[in-house]
Design a protein around this motif. Structure first.
Motif, PDB file in Angstrom:
ATOM      1  N   VAL A   1      21.779  25.038  25.873  1.00 44.30           N
ATOM      2  CA  VAL A   1      20.899  25.904  26.670  1.00 44.30           C
ATOM      3  C   VAL A   1      21.680  27.140  27.104  1.00 44.30           C
ATOM      4  O   VAL A   1      22.771  27.040  27.675  1.00 44.30           O
ATOM      5  CB  VAL A   1      20.368  25.161  27.914  1.00 44.30           C
ATOM      6  CG1 VAL A   1      19.498  26.090  28.754  1.00 44.30           C
ATOM      7  CG2 VAL A   1      19.582  23.933  27.493  1.00 44.30           C
ATOM      8  N   ARG A   2      21.137  28.301  26.822  1.00 43.84           N
ATOM      9  CA  ARG A   2      21.800  29.545  27.211  1.00 43.84           C
ATOM     10  C   ARG A   2      21.893  29.639  28.734  1.00 43.84           C
ATOM     11  O   ARG A   2      20.965  29.265  29.454  1.00 43.84           O
ATOM     12  CB  ARG A   2      21.034  30.750  26.670  1.00 43.84           C
ATOM     13  CG  ARG A   2      21.061  30.859  25.146  1.00 43.84           C
ATOM     14  CD  ARG A   2      20.342  32.109  24.690  1.00 43.84           C
ATOM     15  NE  ARG A   2      20.380  32.243  23.239  1.00 43.84           N
ATOM     16  CZ  ARG A   2      19.841  33.257  22.585  1.00 43.84           C
ATOM     17  NH1 ARG A   2      19.235  34.220  23.238  1.00 43.84           N
ATOM     18  NH2 ARG A   2      19.914  33.305  21.259  1.00 43.84           N
TER      19      ARG A   2
ATOM     20  N   LYS B   1      20.385  30.125  35.009  1.00 38.73           N
ATOM     21  CA  LYS B   1      20.630  31.094  36.088  1.00 38.73           C
ATOM     22  C   LYS B   1      19.314  31.695  36.576  1.00 38.73           C
ATOM     23  O   LYS B   1      19.113  31.915  37.784  1.00 38.73           O
ATOM     24  CB  LYS B   1      21.579  32.191  35.616  1.00 38.73           C
ATOM     25  CG  LYS B   1      23.008  31.707  35.406  1.00 38.73           C
ATOM     26  CD  LYS B   1      23.940  32.840  35.051  1.00 38.73           C
ATOM     27  CE  LYS B   1      25.353  32.342  34.803  1.00 38.73           C
ATOM     28  NZ  LYS B   1      25.926  31.699  35.990  1.00 38.73           N
ATOM     29  N   THR B   2      18.412  31.990  35.647  1.00 39.38           N
ATOM     30  CA  THR B   2      17.108  32.527  36.045  1.00 39.38           C
ATOM     31  C   THR B   2      16.323  31.505  36.855  1.00 39.38           C
ATOM     32  O   THR B   2      15.678  31.838  37.856  1.00 39.38           O
ATOM     33  CB  THR B   2      16.299  32.940  34.804  1.00 39.38           C
ATOM     34  OG1 THR B   2      17.026  33.940  34.077  1.00 39.38           O
ATOM     35  CG2 THR B   2      14.939  33.500  35.195  1.00 39.38           C
TER      36      THR B   2
ATOM     37  N   ALA C   1      20.348  21.902  37.189  1.00 41.61           N
ATOM     38  CA  ALA C   1      21.780  21.594  37.117  1.00 41.61           C
ATOM     39  C   ALA C   1      22.130  20.935  35.784  1.00 41.61           C
ATOM     40  O   ALA C   1      23.183  21.212  35.191  1.00 41.61           O
ATOM     41  CB  ALA C   1      22.189  20.703  38.279  1.00 41.61           C
ATOM     42  N   LYS C   2      21.235  20.062  35.292  1.00 42.05           N
ATOM     43  CA  LYS C   2      21.462  19.426  33.988  1.00 42.05           C
ATOM     44  C   LYS C   2      21.432  20.460  32.868  1.00 42.05           C
ATOM     45  O   LYS C   2      22.232  20.409  31.932  1.00 42.05           O
ATOM     46  CB  LYS C   2      20.416  18.336  33.745  1.00 42.05           C
ATOM     47  CG  LYS C   2      20.580  17.100  34.621  1.00 42.05           C
ATOM     48  CD  LYS C   2      19.523  16.064  34.291  1.00 42.05           C
ATOM     49  CE  LYS C   2      19.694  14.815  35.149  1.00 42.05           C
ATOM     50  NZ  LYS C   2      18.647  13.801  34.866  1.00 42.05           N
TER      51      LYS C   2
END
Length: 373
Positions: free
Chosen positions: A238-239, A244-245, A230-231
């Protein structure tokens, strides 16, 4: 309009720094992608920090990653196809020398370019590995598990990860190049889930035999991983594809079963561990079975297999195997009765920076005439 900066925005610098560059495998020399993509940026940063912090306060380390399936497979093919008659250690050392010579020709300023399986780094690398594994065991985060590993009866040997190939069992993955427990797209699974496995040594269908290994309890850190992910999602540096991955692997433990197996599933459902069934929506061709954890999900495998039910696993955190049953690797101390196993320490792990840094310090102490202790 340009932003306005104050003295509070100026960067702060540490007193000392360690710079590392990703370690290339010891199965070949370096190409320009290695040099330009990995070592030049790291060298640039190391030189900058030396100017900023002082030459004596910066250590720039890297080296050859001497272990791993690609090395073992390249070595095997070289022996079988070209009659190579030297040991795997000599094979790795020759590639290491080629890599070091290339970096020297480009004037890359590593303080040490060692090899995880080559002296003088090897002994320290082994000691650091043993120390970390013993500490993890004391903390209760690694333990023994008996799992299935592929065995080629014709070749008379257990197979490492890259010596087995099949199709990925993870739902939605189209990879046709999956290995014993991981596909080429990074999805991880249990060996018994691999679809249509084939030994790359003989072309035969390998057997699954039980073996004992040490596993890190990754699922115990699920809450930590959720908070950390979450951070990352809120960090503009951060992409989004990264967070998401990671989120995909933090889902509940699930199995996906095609609707055509519904009758067979209903016949054995009462034998399954605690679970819930999510019926398919719309035109979906499969239904979902959710378990409290990976343990119940894995216990369900045998029940479903005996009932003739084919399934695919969803992504979820599972215990991470850190040892293997092959000779070419870092020796691991006996833990929970598990002995004669090895591990592979990847470049992106904590092992390499610590062990190579200790190697630099030991080398410099020896040169200065300082004895141990």
């Amino acid at each position: 309009m340009a932003s306005k900066y104050s003295m509070n925005d100026r960067p702060s610098w540490p007193r000392r720094a360690i710079v590392t560059a990703g370690e290339p495998y010891g199965n070949k020399g370096l190409h320009f992608g290695h040099v330009g993509g990995v070592f030049v940026p790291a060298d640039f940063f190391a030189r900058f920090l030396r100017d900023r912090l002082g030459r004596e306060n910066v250590i720039f380390t890297s080296g050859t990653d001497c272990y791993g399936s690609p090395i073992m497979e390249s070595y095997r093919k070289l022996k079988e196809n070209e009659g190579y008659d030297k040991s795997i250690s000599e094979y790795v050392e020759s590639n290491h020398s080629r890599q070091a010579a290339t970096l020297n020709n480009y004037n890359i300023s590593c303080d040490i370019y060692g090899g995880s399986g080559l002296e003088p780094a090897a002994q320290i690398h082994n000691e650091v590995t043993a120390e970390i594994i013993e500490r993890l065991h004391e903390q209760g985060t690694i333990s023994k598990r008996s799992t299935l590993q592929f065995y080629d009866a014709k070749a008379g040997t257990f197979l490492n990860g890259r010596q087995v190939i099949g199709r990925c069992p993870i739902q939605g993955c189209k990879s046709e190049k999956a290995y014993a427990d991981e596909c080429d797209l990074g999805h991880q699974f249990e060996p018994e889930e691999l679809i249509a496995p084939k030994s790359q040594l003989t072309g035969e269908v390998p057997e699954l035999r039980p073996v004992d290994n040490l596993y890190f309890d990754l699922p115990a850190y699920l809450d930590f991983m959720k908070t950390y992910t979450a951070k990352l999602a809120q960090n503009p540096q951060v992409r989004s594809v990264v967070s998401k991955t990671m989120e995909e692997w933090l889902l509940p433990a699930q199995l996906y079963i095609q609707n055509k197996f519904r009758e067979a599933f209903d016949a054995v459902e009462d034998q399954l561990p605690e679970h819930t069934v999510l019926e398919p929506e719309g035109n979906k061709s499969s239904f979902t079975v959710t378990f409290p954890s990976w343990k119940e999900r894995d216990d369900a495998h045998a029940v479903l297999a005996n009932g003739g039910v084919r399934f695919r696993s969803g992504k979820a955190l599972v215990p991470f195997r850190i040892t293997g049953n092959i000779d070419w690797g870092v020796p691991v101390p006996e833990v929970d009765g598990v002995s004669d196993v090895t591990c592979w320490c990847w470049p992106e792990s904590l092992w390499a920076p610590i062990s190579y840094t200790r190697t630099v310090l030991a080398r410099d102490a020896k040169a200065a005439g300082v004895t141990e202790g």
